[in-house]
Enzyme design. Structure first.
Site, mmCIF file in Angstrom:
data_model
loop_
_atom_site.group_PDB
_atom_site.id
_atom_site.type_symbol
_atom_site.label_atom_id
_atom_site.label_comp_id
_atom_site.label_asym_id
_atom_site.label_seq_id
_atom_site.Cartn_x
_atom_site.Cartn_y
_atom_site.Cartn_z
ATOM 1 N N ARG A 325 -39.139 55.940 -33.709
ATOM 2 C CA ARG A 325 -37.997 56.406 -32.923
ATOM 3 C C ARG A 325 -37.976 55.748 -31.546
ATOM 4 O O ARG A 325 -36.905 55.581 -30.955
ATOM 5 C CB ARG A 325 -38.010 57.933 -32.797
ATOM 6 C CG ARG A 325 -36.714 58.499 -32.230
ATOM 7 C CD ARG A 325 -36.693 60.014 -32.236
ATOM 8 N NE ARG A 325 -36.267 60.580 -33.506
ATOM 9 C CZ ARG A 325 -35.013 60.988 -33.756
ATOM 10 N NH1 ARG A 325 -34.075 60.868 -32.831
ATOM 11 N NH2 ARG A 325 -34.708 61.519 -34.920
ATOM 12 N N GLU A 730 -32.959 67.847 -27.575
ATOM 13 C CA GLU A 730 -33.650 66.678 -27.029
ATOM 14 C C GLU A 730 -32.807 65.769 -26.147
ATOM 15 O O GLU A 730 -33.312 65.267 -25.132
ATOM 16 C CB GLU A 730 -34.233 65.861 -28.184
ATOM 17 C CG GLU A 730 -35.335 66.574 -28.928
ATOM 18 C CD GLU A 730 -35.741 65.839 -30.195
ATOM 19 O OE1 GLU A 730 -36.933 65.568 -30.361
ATOM 20 O OE2 GLU A 730 -34.849 65.540 -31.020
#
Length: 778
Positions: A325, A730
C-alpha cells in the site's frame, strides 16, 4: 412500548446522514462504558504475565524456571511445550511468528513463557525471576543496518511499473536524487491489549478480546488449542482505541489466555502494562525512500524511480500488504508519466511491525509529497503550484492512470484544493509570511497546502466482504449485530442509523449488540477504512429482506399493491389505511412471517494481480486537503502549529458530526506521527521509548490554535456505497502532512527558499534545529 407518539411524528430520530451523537458518548465521559477490564471476573479468575527475552537476537541455551514456579501465588508456568496445537500466530499463514519462543529469540522483549498467578501483581513479579542462558547472535534494528547486513525480506517485494522510466528518466530536462527517512509510530491506544478467556464444556472456550478482528482471534485460538473454530467464541463490545494495533496483535494475548484457561479450567485474564505492551507489540513501519526524479523547468514530472525500504521486524505479520500500500500511494495525488516503484520489506530484530491507520499509505504519500517539494525548490516555485500542475486529470486527459494501472475516474482534487485555497486565504497568507520572515531573525513561519487521495478497499480482495444479522421482535424493537468492531470511531452508531433508516423508525428501537463470532461468522477485520462501507451494506441487505417480507405480508393481508405501501416515520401506509410499525410487525408475527435475516455484502469491481502489478485494488478514492501554518524558533527548533484549515471529502456523510470528529482526530494523530512521536532503540536492541515519559504523543495543547474543519458537503460517491458515503477512518490521517511541509518552508526561509530542507520525519525540534543550522552553513 407506547407507540401513540410515533404516529404524530413526521420525521424519525437518527436516519442516515443525520448528525447523531455516538451511541456510547455519554458512557465514555461518565466512565460507565464497559471495557474488558470492567467485566466482573468469574470466581477464581487467574491472571497472566509475560516472561520476556532480554536479548535482541540469540540462541536459547537453557531456561531455569524453578524460581518462577516457586514464587508466591504462581499456579502455572506455560512454555511452548504446553501448547496443545500449533505454536504459531502468524496472520498470513507464513508460520514465522511463534506464540512463545523455543530455541531462539529474535527481538528484545519476545515472549518466552507465561506465568499464571492468583493476582496480576504476583504473576508479573514472578515472571522476572527466570534464569535464561543465551548465546548472542548478530542483530540489527534499523533499515540502514539491515541493508548493510544483507537482511532477508520478510515477504516477496512488489514492483509497480508503467511507461519506460529507464529510458525516459535520461531524457528529462532536469533530474535529482534524494533520500528520505520516515519514522514509525506507536498506536498508544488508551486501553492496552487485553483478553479474558472463560473455559466451557468439552472443547469450548469463550474469549473476550480487545481486537479489531474477532474472526482471526477465533481461528488463532482454535489452531493453538488444536480444536475446530466452532468451539471458540470471541466477543468484542468495544475497544479503547485500536488504530490497527489490535488487528493482529490481540491474538497473542487471547491465545495464551485460552491455553491457560483450558488447562486449568479456570477463567484467565491477560492485561499487560503499558511498558510491556509497547515493547512486545508491533508499530507503524519505518521507511527509507531512495528516489530519482525527472522533470522539466516548469516542474512537471516526467519520470519517478523510487525504492521504499521498510523496517518490518522479526516476522512478516502484515508487512506485505503494508509495503504494497505504500507503493500504491507513492503517487500521492500526482500523475507520473513514467514510473518504477519497488518495496523492500526488510527483516529486523525488533517487534514485528503491523497495521496502523493508513496501513503504509501515509508513508507512501509523504514520500510523494517530498518529490513535489524537491521539484518546487529546484525550479523556485510555490509547492502548491507544482502540486496543481501534476494532479491527475479528468477522464480523457491521458493523465488518469496510476502506477498500478487503475484509472482515477472520480477525481475531485482540483475543486477541493481550490476551494480550500480560497477559504483559507492561502495566497495572501503565504505572501504575508514571506514578508514576515524577511524581518524576523529568530521566529520563522511556514505555510503549506497539501492534498490527499486515498484508495478504499482491502488490497486482499477476499477481505472485502461482510455479514450482518437483524432481528425484528414482535414488539417492533430491532436487534442488530454485524462483523464490524467499535473502537470509538462510531461504526455501531452509523450502522444502526442504516437499519433505522431502512425501516424508517427511530434509532432508539435499534439495539446495538457486541460483535461476536457466534452470530456473524467469517468476518473481516475492521480496518482499511471499510467498516461502514462493508457492514453498513450488509446490515442494509438484512433489513431490506425483512422489509420486503413485511411488504409482501401487507399486500396479502390488506389486498394492496406493493406500490401503495409506504414506510412513514414509525408507521406504514397501506393503501388508504395507516398502521404503526409495531402493529404491522405483530400482525406479521401472528401470520408466521420470518422477522430475522442474515445480510451479506461483497465489494464489486475490484481485482488485483500482485505479480503483474496491475488491477483495480480500490473501489473508489477519498479526497481531502489541509492548509497548515506554523512558527519555528530558529534558536531551539521548537515550533507551534498556528492554524489549520481542512476541507475533507466523505461523500454524502452518514453522520457529519462523527465524521468531523474522525477528521479532527486523524489530523492530530498524523501531525503527531510527523512531528513529536519518535521510536528509538539502543545498541542492545532495547526499545527505550516505551512509556509516555519518553514517547511523546500530541496533547490537546498541541492542536492548532485555530482549527477549521469542514466536510465537502457537495460531494457524493459515484460508486454505489451505503448512502453514497465515503470512508473516513484513514484518509484524513494524511492531512497531517501539511504540518511537515509547513515546517519545511519555515526552515527553507533560512536559505531564502532556494534549497529543499529535506526534513526527515518525525520533524522533532532537534531535527528542525539541525536543518536550520545546516542551511545557515550554506
Amino acid at each position: 412500548m407506547d407507540t401513540t407518539t410515533f404516529d404524530t411524528k413526521d420525521t424519525i430520530n437518527g436516519p442516515m446522514h443525520a448528525s447523531l451523537k455516538h451511541d456510547s458518548a455519554h458512557k465514555h465521559v461518565t466512565g460507565t462504558a464497559e471495557y474488558i477490564d470492567d467485566i466482573p471476573e468469574p470466581a477464581g479468575t487467574l491472571h497472566a504475565a509475560l516472561g520476556l527475552a532480554d536479548r535482541a537476537h540469540a540462541d536459547i541455551l537453557s531456561i531455569d524456571l524453578s524460581a518462577v514456579k516457586a514464587a508466591p501465588g504462581v499456579v502455572m508456568v506455560l512454555t511452548a511445550d504446553d501448547i496443545p496445537g500449533v505454536n504459531d500466530v502468524s496472520s498470513n499463514g507464513s508460520h514465522d511468528e511463534p506464540l512463545l519462543a523455543t530455541t531462539k529469540v529474535e527481538f528484545h522483549g519476545q515472549p518466552i513463557f507465561v506465568v499464571i498467578g492468583e493476582t496480576r501483581d504476583q504473576a508479573r513479579r514472578a515472571a522476572r525471576l527466570a534464569k535464561i542462558e543465551y548465546r548472542d547472535l548478530p542483530h540489527w534494528t534499523d533499515i540502514d543496518s539491515a541493508l548493510e547486513n544483507n537482511a532477508p525480506m520478510v515477504v516477496t517485494p512488489m514492483t509497480l511499473k508503467r511507461g519506460a522510466p529507464e529510458t525516459e528518466m535520461a531524457k528529462a530536462p532536469r533530474r535529482l536524487n534524494g533520500r528520505f527517512y520516515i519514522g514509525g509510530q506507536e498506536h498508544f491506544y488508551l486501553e492496552s491489549q487485553i483478553a479474558l478467556a472463560i473455559p466451557g464444556e468439552d472443547e469450548d472456550v469463550t474469549v473476550w478480546s480487545s481486537t479489531q478482528h474477532p474472526t482471526e482471534v477465533q481461528h488463532m485460538v482454535a489452531h493453538v488449542l488444536n480444536c475446530a473454530s466452532h468451539a471458540v467464541t470471541v466477543n468484542t463490545r468495544r475497544m479503547g482505541g485500536g488504530f490497527g494495533g489490535k488487528e493482529t496483535q490481540g491474538a497473542h494475548f487471547a491465545c495464551l489466555a485460552a491455553v491457560a484457561a483450558k488447562k486449568l479450567n479456570r477463567a484467565v485474564k491477560f492485561r499487560p502494562d503499558r511498558d510491556e505492551d509497547m515493547m512486545v507489540t508491533g508499530k507503524r513501519h519505518d521507511f527509507r525512500v531512495d528516489y530519482e526524479l525527472g522533470f522539466d523547468d516548469e516542474g512537471r514530472i516526467h519520470a519517478v524511480d523510487a525504492t521504499f525500504a521498510a523496517r518490518c521486524g522479526f516476522s512478516s505479520d502484515l508487512s506485505g500488504p503494508v509495503t504494497d500500500r505504500a507503493l500504491f500511494h507513492a503517487d500521492s495525488s500526482y500523475f507520473y508519466p513514467h514510473v518504477h516503484l519497488t518495496s523492500k520489506p526488510l527483516k529486523t530484530h525488533t517487534c514485528s511491525n503491523t497495521a496502523f491507520r493508513g496501513f503504509g499509505g501515509p508513508q507512501g504519500m509523504v514520500g510523494g509529497e517530498r518529490f513535489i517539494e524537491e521539484i518546487a525548490y529546484a525550479v523556485g516555485k510555490d509547492p502548491l503550484d507544482i502540486r496543481k500542475l501534476n494532479f491527475y486529470g479528468e477522464p480523457g486527459s491521458g493523465r488518469t492512470l496510476t502506477p498500478y494501472h487503475q484509472e482515477v475516474e472520480d477525481n475531485i482534487l482540483l475543486r477541493l484544493v481550490e476551494e480550500l485555497e480560497s477559504s483559507s486565504d492561502y495566497r495572501a497568507r503565504r505572501q504575508a509570511i514571506m514578508e514576515f520572515n524577511e524581518n524576523s531573525p529568530v521566529i520563522r513561519k511556514g505555510i503549506a497546502l497539501t492534498p490527499v487521495k486515498f484508495g478504499i478497499s482491502f488490497t486482499m480482495t477476499a477481505f472485502n466482504q461482510a455479514g450482518a444479522l437483524v432481528h425484528v421482535y414482535s414488539d417492533g424493537s430491532i436487534h442488530l449485530n454485524h462483523g464490524g468492531t467499535e473502537m470509538g470511531q462510531g461504526l455501531y452508531t452509523k450502522v444502526a442509523q442504516v437499519v433505522a433508516d431502512t425501516f424508517n423508525v427511530d434509532i432508539e428501537r435499534v439495539k446495538i449488540t457486541a460483535t461476536t463470532t457466534g452470530k456473524v461468522p467469517n468476518t473481516s477485520a475492521t480496518a482499511a477504512s471499510s467498516g461502514s462501507d462493508l457492514n453498513g451494506m450488509a446490515a442494509y441487505d438484512a433489513a431490506r429482506q425483512i422489509k420486503d417480507r413485511l411488504i409482501d405480508f401487507a399486500c396479502c393481508k390488506w389486498q394492496a399493491k406493493a406500490e401503495d405501501i409506504e414506510f412513514l416515520p414509525n408507521r406504514v401506509r397501506i393503501g388508504t389505511e395507516t398502521v404503526s410499525f409495531d402493529a404491522l410487525v405483530k400482525a406479521a408475527y401472528f401470520d408466521r412471517v420470518q422477522l430475522s435475516a442474515a445480510g451479506f455484502y461483497k465489494t464489486p469491481k475490484i481485482h488485483w494481480d500482485r505479480a503483474a502489478g496491475k488491477g483495480r485494488p480500490f473501489f473508489y478514492f477519498a479526497y481531502g486537503a489541509a492548509c497548515s501554518e506554523v512558527s519555528i524558533d530558529t534558536l531551539t527548533g521548537e515550533y507551534l502549529v498556528d492554524r489549520t484549515d481542512i476541507l475533507h471529502d466523505v461523500g454524502k456523510s452518514l453522520n457529519p458530526v462523527i465524521d468531523i470528529g474522525q477528521v479532527e482526530g486523524a489530523f492530530v494523530q498524523g501531525m503527531g506521527w510527523l512531528t513529536t512521536e519518535e521510536l528509538w532503540w539502543d545498541t542492545k536492541g532495547r526499545l527505550r521509548t516505551h512509556a509516555p515519559s519518553t514517547y511523546k504523543i500530541p496533547l490537546a495543547s498541541d492542536r492548532p490554535k485555530i482549527f477549521n474543519v469542514k466536510l465537502a458537503d457537495w460531494s457524493e460517491n459515484r460508486e454505489h456505497t451505503i448512502g453514497r458515503s465515503k470512508a473516513v477512518g484513514e484518509p484524513p490521517f494524511m492531512l497531517g502532512i501539511s504540518v511537515l511541509e509547513a515546517l519545511s518552508m519555515a526552515v527553507a526561509s533560512i536559505a531564502d527558499y532556494t534549497v529543499c530542507p529535506r526534513l526527515d520525519a518525525p520533524a522533532t525540534p532537534e531535527r528542525v534545529l539541525m536543518a536550520v543550522e545546516r542551511l545557515k552553513a550554506l
